[in-house]
Motif scaffolding. Structure first.
Motif, mmCIF file in Angstrom:
data_model
loop_
_atom_site.group_PDB
_atom_site.id
_atom_site.type_symbol
_atom_site.label_atom_id
_atom_site.label_comp_id
_atom_site.label_asym_id
_atom_site.label_seq_id
_atom_site.Cartn_x
_atom_site.Cartn_y
_atom_site.Cartn_z
ATOM 1 N N ALA A 16 0.828 -1.210 0.000
ATOM 2 C CA ALA A 16 0.000 0.000 0.000
ATOM 3 C C ALA A 16 0.859 1.255 0.000
ATOM 4 C CB ALA A 16 -0.936 -0.007 1.212
ATOM 5 N N ALA A 17 1.981 1.232 0.736
ATOM 6 C CA ALA A 17 2.882 2.385 0.754
ATOM 7 C C ALA A 17 3.478 2.638 -0.625
ATOM 8 C CB ALA A 17 3.989 2.166 1.788
ATOM 9 N N ALA A 18 3.834 1.563 -1.332
ATOM 10 C CA ALA A 18 4.388 1.713 -2.681
ATOM 11 C C ALA A 18 3.325 2.267 -3.639
ATOM 12 C CB ALA A 18 4.922 0.373 -3.178
ATOM 13 N N LEU A 19 2.086 1.805 -3.511
ATOM 14 C CA LEU A 19 1.015 2.310 -4.373
ATOM 15 C C LEU A 19 0.730 3.781 -4.084
ATOM 16 C CD1 LEU A 19 -1.490 -0.694 -4.229
ATOM 17 C CD2 LEU A 19 0.082 -0.110 -6.076
ATOM 18 N N GLU A 20 0.740 4.151 -2.806
ATOM 19 C CA GLU A 20 0.483 5.553 -2.447
ATOM 20 C C GLU A 20 1.586 6.463 -2.979
ATOM 21 O OE1 GLU A 20 -0.385 8.296 1.533
ATOM 22 O OE2 GLU A 20 0.076 6.151 1.722
ATOM 23 N N ALA A 21 2.840 6.027 -2.851
ATOM 24 C CA ALA A 21 3.947 6.830 -3.379
ATOM 25 C C ALA A 21 3.850 6.978 -4.895
ATOM 26 C CB ALA A 21 5.278 6.184 -2.985
ATOM 27 N N THR A 22 3.374 5.950 -5.568
ATOM 28 C CA THR A 22 3.228 6.010 -7.020
ATOM 29 C C THR A 22 2.167 7.018 -7.429
ATOM 30 O OG1 THR A 22 3.893 3.692 -7.182
ATOM 31 C CG2 THR A 22 2.723 4.646 -9.070
ATOM 32 N N LEU A 23 1.009 6.971 -6.774
ATOM 33 C CA LEU A 23 -0.047 7.927 -7.100
ATOM 34 C C LEU A 23 0.407 9.363 -6.857
ATOM 35 C CD1 LEU A 23 -3.537 6.555 -5.995
ATOM 36 C CD2 LEU A 23 -2.528 6.673 -8.255
ATOM 37 N N ARG A 24 1.091 9.595 -5.749
ATOM 38 C CA ARG A 24 1.547 10.956 -5.444
ATOM 39 C C ARG A 24 2.561 11.443 -6.477
ATOM 40 N NH1 ARG A 24 0.037 13.239 -0.836
ATOM 41 N NH2 ARG A 24 -1.032 11.954 0.725
ATOM 42 N N ALA A 25 3.496 10.591 -6.860
ATOM 43 C CA ALA A 25 4.500 10.988 -7.846
ATOM 44 C C ALA A 25 3.844 11.275 -9.203
ATOM 45 C CB ALA A 25 5.555 9.889 -7.985
ATOM 46 N N CYS A 26 2.911 10.421 -9.615
ATOM 47 C CA CYS A 26 2.251 10.617 -10.912
ATOM 48 C C CYS A 26 1.439 11.904 -10.933
ATOM 49 C CB CYS A 26 1.358 9.421 -11.225
ATOM 50 S SG CYS A 26 2.257 7.895 -11.609
ATOM 51 N N ASN A 27 0.751 12.194 -9.841
ATOM 52 C CA ASN A 27 -0.086 13.394 -9.825
ATOM 53 C C ASN A 27 0.726 14.669 -9.638
ATOM 54 O OD1 ASN A 27 -2.905 12.429 -10.126
ATOM 55 N ND2 ASN A 27 -2.380 11.223 -8.326
ATOM 56 N N GLU A 28 1.848 14.595 -8.942
ATOM 57 C CA GLU A 28 2.749 15.746 -8.898
ATOM 58 C C GLU A 28 3.295 16.038 -10.299
ATOM 59 O OE1 GLU A 28 5.785 15.002 -6.059
ATOM 60 O OE2 GLU A 28 4.429 15.080 -4.316
ATOM 61 N N PRO A 105 -4.255 26.703 -14.496
ATOM 62 C CA PRO A 105 -4.118 25.341 -15.038
ATOM 63 C C PRO A 105 -4.971 24.339 -14.273
ATOM 64 C CG PRO A 105 -2.133 25.997 -13.846
ATOM 65 C CD PRO A 105 -3.001 27.210 -13.921
ATOM 66 N N VAL A 106 -5.265 23.241 -14.938
ATOM 67 C CA VAL A 106 -5.983 22.136 -14.305
ATOM 68 C C VAL A 106 -5.074 21.488 -13.266
ATOM 69 C CG1 VAL A 106 -7.019 19.869 -14.723
ATOM 70 C CG2 VAL A 106 -7.378 21.720 -16.354
ATOM 71 N N THR A 107 -5.645 21.167 -12.116
ATOM 72 C CA THR A 107 -4.861 20.534 -11.048
ATOM 73 C C THR A 107 -5.423 19.145 -10.747
ATOM 74 O OG1 THR A 107 -6.237 21.582 -9.343
ATOM 75 C CG2 THR A 107 -4.214 22.724 -10.010
ATOM 76 N N PHE A 108 -4.566 18.304 -10.179
ATOM 77 C CA PHE A 108 -4.931 16.931 -9.844
ATOM 78 C C PHE A 108 -4.686 16.699 -8.358
ATOM 79 C CE2 PHE A 108 -3.715 17.093 -14.252
ATOM 80 C CZ PHE A 108 -4.665 16.305 -14.895
ATOM 81 N N ARG A 109 -5.618 16.005 -7.724
ATOM 82 C CA ARG A 109 -5.460 15.668 -6.314
ATOM 83 C C ARG A 109 -4.309 14.672 -6.136
ATOM 84 N NH1 ARG A 109 -9.003 12.508 -5.209
ATOM 85 N NH2 ARG A 109 -10.080 12.333 -7.206
#
Length: 417
Positions: A16-28, A105-109
């Protein structure tokens, strides 16, 4: 026909930690790419890739496929914004909402969904496991749970991308499935009229009333509780609000699914089509008192219509939309139209012939009759008939079919147009 199958992931804390880090990096990375697209006015996929692809891979450590999906997600967001602006969903160009949408600009959560293709995600459906790419490397043997129907759909029809979603601490994969449609019934012998409402969610022309009193009572309780918790505004109240959010929407969605399933099953069993009201833009057309606004705005008629439509396509049942004007004031027996015919919310009494019926059942019979007439119009000759007044003021000559002309006289829209 494309459908989405949602399965729930059961990752370990490390996964779950790896998935959360992935989502945050992609959305940043998506937020940065969105700023570049807005500043340079480059909002097409290949053009934006020239400005952002290398930087996204270097700065956020994303793989090639992930970086391309991030750029595509940004371009899709701007395309959606452009379509909403063109359709007027953001108001007029002078409105505050329109300016707010176009001047930044459009932003992502941070937890916004991220698409995955088959190079980044592999399924072991029999073992109920997935192997998924993350910024920490490939994470294998991530368990998921699904119903037997979902597993069958994934096995037979999964095709295309899947979206990784995090919602309230839970992880989901939304997989796209290409489900074959049934052979459409080209000659329904009748139609099942459906009158949609707030108190009675759906009333059929057969006389079946699917009431929503329980749902409306639940919505009233939820609104009262939300108001109390928001007024209290303590940490515990905020925790309770967060825990209860989306509960009402989940309940309404479940009820709409059940109603749609019953309606389509009855139409398929009897070899009939389904007649629905065209209710697009009803919120803009109807003026309400303040106490009625919350109830009217929470009425998920568009969702129910969408559920009926896609279930009908799977079953091969035709769906016809008719003009809802005066269906509640028209007598289903003699056709007399009078505002006084609607004696109360629940009852209809014709001033001309004396016919008395439940108001929603009378409306559903009118909807059924309009659908029958509309279907007959579409089956008429298609010999061209000149239209003297061109539509839209373009100055071009336009021809309509005989069915169009007859439908126009009835206030209906031909299914052939």
């Amino acid at each position: 026909m494309k459908l989405t199958v949602q399965v729930k992931l059961l990752p370990t804390p490390v996964q779950a930690a790896a998935l959360e880090a992935t989502l945050r990096a992609c959305n940043e990375a998506a937020n940065w790419a969105s700023e570049v697209a807005f500043r340079k006015d480059v909002k097409r996929n290949f053009a934006l890739r020239e400005h952002t692809y290398a930087e996204i891979k270097a700065q956020w450590g994303l793989g090639a496929q992930a970086a391309q999906h991030v750029i595509k997600k940004v371009c899709d967001a701007y395309a959606t914004l452009k379509a909403n602006l063109k359709a007027g969903n953001m108001g007029r160009p002078s409105s505050k909402r329109y300016r707010r949408a176009t001047q930044k600009p459009v932003t992502f959560r941070p937890e916004a969904a991220q698409p995955y293709d088959d190079r980044m995600l592999s399924w072991q459906i029999a073992q109920r496991r997935v192997s998924i790419w993350t910024v920490a490397g490939r994470v294998k043997d991530v368990a998921f749970t699904a119903s037997p129907e979902q597993l069958a759909a994934l096995t037979l029809h999964r095709k295309g991308e899947s979206d990784l979603v995090c919602r309230d601490g839970m992880w989901f994969l939304n997989a796209t499935c290409e489900v074959p449609e049934a052979e459409p019934n080209a000659e329904p012998h009748d139609f099942l009229g459906i009158d949609l409402g707030i108190v009675n969610i759906a009333t059929t022309s057969d006389g079946e009333i699917m009431a929503g009193r329980e749902l409306n009572r639940m919505r009233a309780r939820e609104r009262t509780l939300r108001a109390k918790l928001q007024k209290k505004n303590t940490p515990s109240a905020k925790r309770r609000l967060k825990k209860r959010r989306r509960k009402e929407a989940r309940r309404a969605r479940d009820i709409n699914h059940k109603i749609a399933k019953r309606v389509v099953a009855e139409a398929e069993r009897t070899g009939r089509g389904i007649a629905l009201e065209e209710l697009t833009g009803i919120r803009e057309r109807v003026r309400l008192r303040k106490p009625q606004r919350a109830t009217h705005s929470s009425w998920a008629f568009a969702q129910l219509g969408a559920f009926i439509r896609y279930k009908a396509r799977r079953a091969g049942v035709p769906v016809v939309y008719v003009d809802p004007a005066y269906t509640s004031r028209t007598c289903a027996e003699c056709g007399h139209i009078d505002r006084a015919n609607r004696v109360s919310r629940a009852w209809f009494a014709c001033r001309n012939c004396g016919f008395v019926d439940h108001a929603d059942r009378n409306s559903s019979r009118n909807i059924r009759a309009r659908a029958q007439e509309l279907w007959r119009c579409g089956a008429l000759s298609t010999a061209p008939v000149p239209l003297l007044k061109p539509r839209g003021g373009t100055g071009r000559k336009r021809h309509v079919t005989a069915s169009d002309a007859r439908c126009a006289s009835l206030g209906l829209q031909s299914r052939c147009s």
